[in-house]
Design a protein around this motif. Structure first.
Motif, PDB file in Angstrom:
ATOM      1  N   ARG A   1       0.859  -1.182   0.000  1.00  0.00           N
ATOM      2  CA  ARG A   1       0.000   0.000   0.000  1.00  0.00           C
ATOM      3  C   ARG A   1       0.895   1.232   0.000  1.00  0.00           C
ATOM      4  O   ARG A   1       2.094   1.140   0.268  1.00  0.00           O
ATOM      5  CB  ARG A   1      -0.889   0.024   1.249  1.00  0.00           C
ATOM      6  CG  ARG A   1      -1.962  -1.057   1.268  1.00  0.00           C
ATOM      7  CD  ARG A   1      -2.810  -0.973   2.538  1.00  0.00           C
ATOM      8  NE  ARG A   1      -2.010  -1.298   3.727  1.00  0.00           N
ATOM      9  CZ  ARG A   1      -2.355  -0.979   4.977  1.00  0.00           C
ATOM     10  NH1 ARG A   1      -3.480  -0.302   5.202  1.00  0.00           N
ATOM     11  NH2 ARG A   1      -1.588  -1.321   5.984  1.00  0.00           N
ATOM     12  N   ALA A   2       0.290   2.373  -0.317  1.00  0.00           N
ATOM     13  CA  ALA A   2       1.083   3.596  -0.343  1.00  0.00           C
ATOM     14  C   ALA A   2       0.351   4.712   0.385  1.00  0.00           C
ATOM     15  O   ALA A   2      -0.879   4.790   0.366  1.00  0.00           O
ATOM     16  CB  ALA A   2       1.360   4.018  -1.780  1.00  0.00           C
ATOM     17  N   ALA A   3       1.120   5.576   1.043  1.00  0.00           N
ATOM     18  CA  ALA A   3       0.549   6.730   1.738  1.00  0.00           C
ATOM     19  C   ALA A   3       1.239   7.988   1.253  1.00  0.00           C
ATOM     20  O   ALA A   3       2.438   7.986   0.970  1.00  0.00           O
ATOM     21  CB  ALA A   3       0.719   6.589   3.242  1.00  0.00           C
ATOM     22  N   VAL A   4       0.467   9.049   1.130  1.00  0.00           N
ATOM     23  CA  VAL A   4       1.021  10.351   0.772  1.00  0.00           C
ATOM     24  C   VAL A   4       0.637  11.335   1.880  1.00  0.00           C
ATOM     25  O   VAL A   4      -0.550  11.424   2.251  1.00  0.00           O
ATOM     26  CB  VAL A   4       0.465  10.848  -0.585  1.00  0.00           C
ATOM     27  CG1 VAL A   4       1.039  12.225  -0.918  1.00  0.00           C
ATOM     28  CG2 VAL A   4       0.786   9.848  -1.690  1.00  0.00           C
ATOM     29  N   ASN A   5       1.629  12.027   2.395  1.00  0.00           N
ATOM     30  CA  ASN A   5       1.397  12.990   3.475  1.00  0.00           C
ATOM     31  C   ASN A   5       0.557  12.384   4.609  1.00  0.00           C
ATOM     32  O   ASN A   5      -0.422  12.967   5.090  1.00  0.00           O
ATOM     33  CB  ASN A   5       0.737  14.263   2.937  1.00  0.00           C
ATOM     34  CG  ASN A   5       1.617  14.927   1.891  1.00  0.00           C
ATOM     35  OD1 ASN A   5       2.842  14.779   1.885  1.00  0.00           O
ATOM     36  ND2 ASN A   5       0.992  15.631   0.954  1.00  0.00           N
ATOM     37  N   ASN A   6       0.970  11.185   5.023  1.00  0.00           N
ATOM     38  CA  ASN A   6       0.347  10.482   6.156  1.00  0.00           C
ATOM     39  C   ASN A   6      -1.075   9.992   5.933  1.00  0.00           C
ATOM     40  O   ASN A   6      -1.800   9.734   6.888  1.00  0.00           O
ATOM     41  CB  ASN A   6       0.404  11.320   7.436  1.00  0.00           C
ATOM     42  CG  ASN A   6       1.770  11.216   8.093  1.00  0.00           C
ATOM     43  OD1 ASN A   6       2.452  10.206   7.915  1.00  0.00           O
ATOM     44  ND2 ASN A   6       2.156  12.246   8.819  1.00  0.00           N
ATOM     45  N   ARG A   7      -1.481   9.882   4.676  1.00  0.00           N
ATOM     46  CA  ARG A   7      -2.781   9.276   4.389  1.00  0.00           C
ATOM     47  C   ARG A   7      -2.606   8.182   3.347  1.00  0.00           C
ATOM     48  O   ARG A   7      -1.929   8.400   2.340  1.00  0.00           O
ATOM     49  CB  ARG A   7      -3.777  10.304   3.826  1.00  0.00           C
ATOM     50  CG  ARG A   7      -4.131  11.396   4.799  1.00  0.00           C
ATOM     51  CD  ARG A   7      -5.189  12.322   4.198  1.00  0.00           C
ATOM     52  NE  ARG A   7      -5.948  12.948   5.262  1.00  0.00           N
ATOM     53  CZ  ARG A   7      -6.988  12.391   5.879  1.00  0.00           C
ATOM     54  NH1 ARG A   7      -7.436  11.204   5.482  1.00  0.00           N
ATOM     55  NH2 ARG A   7      -7.599  13.027   6.862  1.00  0.00           N
ATOM     56  N   PHE A   8      -3.251   7.057   3.603  1.00  0.00           N
ATOM     57  CA  PHE A   8      -3.222   6.005   2.585  1.00  0.00           C
ATOM     58  C   PHE A   8      -3.953   6.507   1.352  1.00  0.00           C
ATOM     59  O   PHE A   8      -5.003   7.143   1.444  1.00  0.00           O
ATOM     60  CB  PHE A   8      -3.883   4.726   3.111  1.00  0.00           C
ATOM     61  CG  PHE A   8      -3.021   3.991   4.095  1.00  0.00           C
ATOM     62  CD1 PHE A   8      -1.951   3.223   3.660  1.00  0.00           C
ATOM     63  CD2 PHE A   8      -3.254   4.091   5.462  1.00  0.00           C
ATOM     64  CE1 PHE A   8      -1.141   2.549   4.564  1.00  0.00           C
ATOM     65  CE2 PHE A   8      -2.450   3.419   6.372  1.00  0.00           C
ATOM     66  CZ  PHE A   8      -1.389   2.650   5.920  1.00  0.00           C
ATOM     67  N   CYS A   9      -3.367   6.248   0.163  1.00  0.00           N
ATOM     68  CA  CYS A   9      -3.932   6.764  -1.088  1.00  0.00           C
ATOM     69  C   CYS A   9      -3.964   5.662  -2.134  1.00  0.00           C
ATOM     70  O   CYS A   9      -3.236   4.672  -2.045  1.00  0.00           O
ATOM     71  CB  CYS A   9      -3.054   7.894  -1.632  1.00  0.00           C
ATOM     72  SG  CYS A   9      -3.046   9.363  -0.602  1.00  0.00           S
ATOM     73  N   SER A  10      -4.820   5.875  -3.139  1.00  0.00           N
ATOM     74  CA  SER A  10      -4.880   4.897  -4.226  1.00  0.00           C
ATOM     75  C   SER A  10      -3.667   5.074  -5.128  1.00  0.00           C
ATOM     76  O   SER A  10      -3.042   6.146  -5.166  1.00  0.00           O
ATOM     77  CB  SER A  10      -6.164   5.085  -5.034  1.00  0.00           C
ATOM     78  OG  SER A  10      -5.932   5.969  -6.106  1.00  0.00           O
ATOM     79  N   TRP A  11      -3.352   4.002  -5.849  1.00  0.00           N
ATOM     80  CA  TRP A  11      -2.182   4.050  -6.739  1.00  0.00           C
ATOM     81  C   TRP A  11      -2.346   5.061  -7.863  1.00  0.00           C
ATOM     82  O   TRP A  11      -1.371   5.472  -8.484  1.00  0.00           O
ATOM     83  CB  TRP A  11      -1.913   2.652  -7.317  1.00  0.00           C
ATOM     84  CG  TRP A  11      -1.353   1.704  -6.301  1.00  0.00           C
ATOM     85  CD1 TRP A  11      -1.984   0.659  -5.706  1.00  0.00           C
ATOM     86  CD2 TRP A  11      -0.030   1.735  -5.748  1.00  0.00           C
ATOM     87  NE1 TRP A  11      -1.150   0.028  -4.805  1.00  0.00           N
ATOM     88  CE2 TRP A  11       0.060   0.670  -4.816  1.00  0.00           C
ATOM     89  CE3 TRP A  11       1.093   2.561  -5.943  1.00  0.00           C
ATOM     90  CZ2 TRP A  11       1.223   0.412  -4.085  1.00  0.00           C
ATOM     91  CZ3 TRP A  11       2.248   2.299  -5.222  1.00  0.00           C
ATOM     92  CH2 TRP A  11       2.300   1.235  -4.303  1.00  0.00           C
ATOM     93  N   GLN A  12      -3.579   5.482  -8.140  1.00  0.00           N
ATOM     94  CA  GLN A  12      -3.812   6.443  -9.230  1.00  0.00           C
ATOM     95  C   GLN A  12      -3.607   7.897  -8.791  1.00  0.00           C
ATOM     96  O   GLN A  12      -3.697   8.821  -9.595  1.00  0.00           O
ATOM     97  CB  GLN A  12      -5.240   6.277  -9.779  1.00  0.00           C
ATOM     98  CG  GLN A  12      -5.345   5.231 -10.888  1.00  0.00           C
ATOM     99  CD  GLN A  12      -4.826   3.877 -10.446  1.00  0.00           C
ATOM    100  OE1 GLN A  12      -5.343   3.263  -9.513  1.00  0.00           O
ATOM    101  NE2 GLN A  12      -3.750   3.403 -11.088  1.00  0.00           N
TER     102      GLN A  12
END
Lengths: 86, 155, 155, 86
Positions: free
Chosen positions: D57-68
Motif C-alpha cells: 500500500r502507499a501513503a502520501v502525506n500520512n494518508r493512505f492513497c490509491s495508486w492512481q
C-alpha cells in the motif's frame, strides 16, 4: 415414632441469604436419617427460609450432590443459594 | 501463592479466594512461558451502578472449599478445550468499594484466539458455577443478595 | 503517557509506538472508570517458535506517524461498535527477545462481553492494518520479514 | 521529451524489506510528474524490488492513497510492505 428410627448428626454451613435468614454461619443438628431434600424442607420450615429448593444446590462433604442423596453420620452439608461471583 | 498450588497438581491453574486487594501485577507475572505468544486477562471491577441502581459498596462471600474444587473442574475443562498453558484466578471476598477488582482471570497460550476464548469461558463459568455470593449495598441504604430475589429459579 | 494524548482528542484512546520495555502495570492503571465493570487486556509476547521454526529474536519496525493515524481510526471504530470507555495500546519497536511483550492492548467497559469483543477487535485490526513490520531471526541464523514472502498478496 | 514535462521533488521513506532492498531509510527524488503507481514502478526497476505493487500500500502525506493518485510537489511518500504487527 418407633424405637427403630435411626438418628444422625450432621453439620450444616450457611452462606449469604441463608446465613442471614438462619442467623448462623453453621450448626450441628441431630435428626432422623433422610435425604438432603428432607433436611432442606425441615430447615425451610424451621427458619422460614425464602429460597425454594429449586433455587438452590446442595453439597455434601465438598461435593455437589442430588437432593435424593441419603445423609450419613457426620455429613458436612452446604446449601448453595443462587451464586453471583465476578 | 505457593500454599495453594499443591492442590492443583492435575491442572496448570492457580485459584484462590482472598480477603486482600488483588495484586494484578503479581498474578500477571505468573503467566506466560517461552512457548506462549498471548496473554489475556480479565478483571471484574465494582461498578457504581447495577441494573439502574447506584451502588455504594459490595460484600462478597464464598464457600472456599467448594469454590476450589469447582475452579479446578473449570480449569481442567478450559485446558482441554482451549489448550491453555497457564491459568491464574483470584476472587476477592469481604467488603469492596467501587473501583476495586473483585475477580482476576489471566490465561496464556501459544495463539491469541485460544487465550481470548479460554479467558472468557473461565470468567463465564466462574460467575455461574462458583459458590460465591454478592450483596449489593445501594446509595439509598437498601441492599440485596444478587440473584436471590428470583425465587423460582430452576437449577 | 501525556505527550501523545493530545493527538487523540476525538477518541478515548491512547496509542504509542515505543522503543522501551512495555510497562503493563502503568498502562493498566490508565484503564477503568467508576462506571466500568470490566477490564480486558491482551499482550502479544515473543514466542520461541513460529510456524515450526525456532525463533531467537525479533526486530519490529514501524512508521509511527501512519501508525498513529491508523490506530485512531481503529479506536474510533471500536468505540462505536463496542462502547469502550477507555483504550490503551502500545506497540514495541526495535530488537526484542523471546518472552518480551511486543504489544499491549487494554480496554474497559461497563460489561464484560463488550470488553472481550472490543479488545479482540483492536488487536486483530492492529495486526492487519498498522504499518508495523516484523523480522524474525531464527536459531539457524536465517531471518525473514514476516508476510513479505507471499509475493502475490492481494491488497 | 518535451519542454512541457513538469518535474516535482518528493521524499520517500522506506521500511522493512523495502529499506533493506533500497539500502536507505529515505530519499528525496526529482522526477517527472506522475502517479504513485508510476513512482513505485520506477523504483521497482531501479532497485530490483521484490515486492509486486499488489502486495503493498502507499501513503502520501500520512494518508493512505490509491495508486492512481497524482503526486504533487513536496509529497511525502511511504510505501507499506505487508504488515505484521503484534
Amino acid at each position: 415414632m418407633s424405637a427403630q428410627t435411626k438418628t444422625i448428626t450432621v453439620t450444616i454451613r450457611y452462606f449469604a441469604l441463608l446465613r442471614e435468614e438462619t442467623g448462623k454461619a453453621s450448626e450441628t443438628l441431630t435428626l432422623e436419617q433422610g435425604t438432603l431434600a428432607d433436611l432442606y424442607k425441615h430447615l425451610q420450615e424451621r427458619y422460614k427460609l425464602s429460597l425454594p429448593i429449586g433455587a438452590i444446590r446442595a453439597a455434601v462433604n465438598n461435593r455437589f450432590c442430588s437432593w435424593q442423596t441419603d445423609l450419613g453420620e457426620g455429613a458436612e452439608i452446604v446449601f448453595v443459594p443462587p451464586v453471583a461471583g465476578g | 501463592m505457593a500454599e495453594n498450588n499443591c492442590t492443583l497438581k492435575t491442572t496448570p491453574g492457580y485459584f484462590a479466594v482472598s480477603e486482600h486487594i488483588i495484586d494484578v501485577a503479581a498474578l500477571r507475572a505468573a503467566l506466560g512461558s517461552e512457548a506462549d505468544g498471548a496473554v489475556v486477562t480479565f478483571e471484574g471491577i465494582v461498578r457504581n451502578h447495577n441494573e439502574g441502581k447506584p451502588v455504594r459498596s459490595l460484600f462478597y462471600e464464598a464457600c472456599s472449599e467448594l469454590a476450589q474444587g469447582e475452579a479446578e473442574a473449570i480449569f481442567q475443562e478450559a485446558e482441554a478445550r482451549f489448550g491453555l498453558t497457564r491459568i491464574v484466578c483470584v476472587h476477592r471476598v469481604g467488603a469492596l468499594n467501587v473501583g476495586d477488582t473483585a475477580v482476576f482471570v489471566g490465561v496464556s497460550t501459544a495463539h491469541r484466539g485460544e487465550s481470548f476464548d479460554g479467558c472468557r469461558f473461565i470468567i463465564d463459568a466462574i460467575k455461574h458455577r462458583l459458590p460465591i455470593w454478592k450483596k449489593e449495598e445501594y446509595l439509598d441504604g437498601s441492599s440485596n443478595w444478587v440473584n436471590c430475589q428470583c425465587r423460582e429459579d430452576s437449577p
